[in-house]
Design an enzyme around this catalytic site. Structure first.
Site, PDB file in Angstrom:
ATOM      1  N   GLN A 248      17.970  59.796  17.243  1.00 40.59           N
ATOM      2  CA  GLN A 248      18.479  58.518  17.728  1.00 40.59           C
ATOM      3  C   GLN A 248      17.347  57.577  18.152  1.00 40.59           C
ATOM      4  OE1 GLN A 248      21.473  57.326  17.562  1.00 40.59           O
ATOM      5  NE2 GLN A 248      22.374  59.187  16.714  1.00 40.59           N
ATOM      6  N   SER A 249      16.208  57.710  17.520  1.00 39.84           N
ATOM      7  CA  SER A 249      15.030  56.921  17.882  1.00 39.84           C
ATOM      8  C   SER A 249      15.269  55.423  17.748  1.00 39.84           C
ATOM      9  CB  SER A 249      13.861  57.332  16.989  1.00 39.84           C
ATOM     10  OG  SER A 249      12.793  56.431  17.104  1.00 39.84           O
ATOM     11  N   ASN A 250      15.049  54.697  18.843  1.00 38.71           N
ATOM     12  CA  ASN A 250      15.098  53.230  18.793  1.00 38.71           C
ATOM     13  C   ASN A 250      13.971  52.688  17.921  1.00 38.71           C
ATOM     14  OD1 ASN A 250      17.251  53.002  20.756  1.00 38.71           O
ATOM     15  ND2 ASN A 250      15.741  53.477  22.329  1.00 38.71           N
TER      16      ASN A 250
END
Length: 329
Positions: free
Chosen positions: A72-74
């Site tokens: 879920q890396s921004n």
């Protein structure tokens, strides 16, 4: 300030807002730098770093961007969006494997048509850099020049993004009644903290800059932030010393680790949403802002000399959605 050339990707300047009710409760003036407003697709702090890093990528003739992060890396999502805006492809090396339907940032990565390499967590931690290097070599060999971006775009060129943000803050202070004495940010890979330290030094060291690690603690991040800041100083102000006291950390709020949460953290995120109408994210700002507020509420003395505090809201809204089962309503 004499910073390197950059692209224009973010919607800047982002506003500064006072948290009225929380300030009244705590007896200190708390403000948010709303870097979650840098743009719906690119929202958050990552785009400020990408403006500098991707300028370099284009100058080097890159056709594909390779970067890494959690599922879920921004940063991964922001890189993918920026790539499409610039007509580039994007290859993401992600920690973990999808479980069930895609959601949050991973859904957006899929919509953007990224190429993925998924790695088991235990393999990612020690092996992702080699995997990225191997991918770059393969792209380069077939005539598609690739540009590598580290986790969080936290390298020297990306660090200039928050040196520029610091100057933006200084200009905004001129319209306020009084300047801030302290600036606080979350620390996940070190680049945002290092950039603020750099900007503060180049601007005359007017502020105390505090980083709150959201995993591990300052033993890991101090050498990282020191190295990034020093590399940037060597580029724009050679010979400028970096006193150790310029790099301040607030430890103790990493909780269960990166992207892992406690019930207390989720309750705090819900509290701020209901008290101030502000959404913090579970990975970065929820932990770091909780650290700031807790230290004041418990009167530990860490912020005893701070009266006007600016917290940098680095975004991460999409990270809330995969965490919905952890909220207790």
């Amino acid at each position: 300030m004499g910073l390197p050339k950059k692209l224009t990707l973010a919607h800047l300047p982002t506003p500064i807002e006072k948290l009225e009710r929380l300030s009244a409760t705590l007896g200190k003036e708390l403000y948010l730098k709303r870097d979650d407003f840098t743009g719906m697709e690119l929202s958050g702090n990552k785009v400020r770093k990408l403006e500098f890093a991707l300028q370099e990528a284009l100058e080097q003739g890159a056709k594909v961007l390779i970067t890494c992060g959690g599922l879920q890396s921004n940063h991964a999502r922001a890189t993918a969006v920026a790539a499409r805006k610039l007509g580039l492809d994007c290859h993401l090396v992600l920690r973990g494997r999808p479980q069930g339907p895609d959601h949050g940032n991973l859904l957006l990565d899929q919509l953007l048509g990224c190429t993925f390499t998924f790695m088991e967590p235990e393999d990612f931690n020690d092996g992702h850099l080699q995997v990225m290097a191997t991918l770059k070599a393969a792209y380069d060999e077939k005539g598609t020049p690739a540009y590598l971006l580290p986790m969080g775009a936290s390298n020297a060129i990306g660090t200039f993004g928050y040196a520029a943000a610091y100057e933006e803050i200084r200009l905004q202070e001129d319209t306020l009644e009084a300047p801030f004495d302290t600036i606080v940010c979350a620390v996940g890979s070190g680049g945002t903290h290092a950039g603020l330290v750099l900007g503060n030094m180049l601007g005359g060291s007017r502020h105390r800059v505090v980083g709150v690690p959201i995993a591990e603690d300052s033993r890991l991040f101090r050498p990282i932030v020191t190295q990034l800041t020093t590399e940037c100083l060597d580029r724009v102000a050679p010979g400028t010393p970096l006193p150790s006291e310029k790099i301040s950390f607030l430890d103790g709020y990493g909780g269960r680790g990166y992207a892992l949460n406690t019930p207390e953290e989720m309750t705090f995120i819900r509290r701020i949403a209901r008290d101030e109408g502000v959404f913090l994210d579970p990975v970065y700002t929820g932990k770091a802002f909780r650290g700031l507020v807790t230290e004041i509420e418990e009167n530990t003395g860490f912020f005893a000399d701070s009266q006007r505090i600016l917290f940098v809201h680095t975004g991460g809204l999409y990270g809330l959605f995969p965490k919905s089962p952890e909220f207790l309503f």
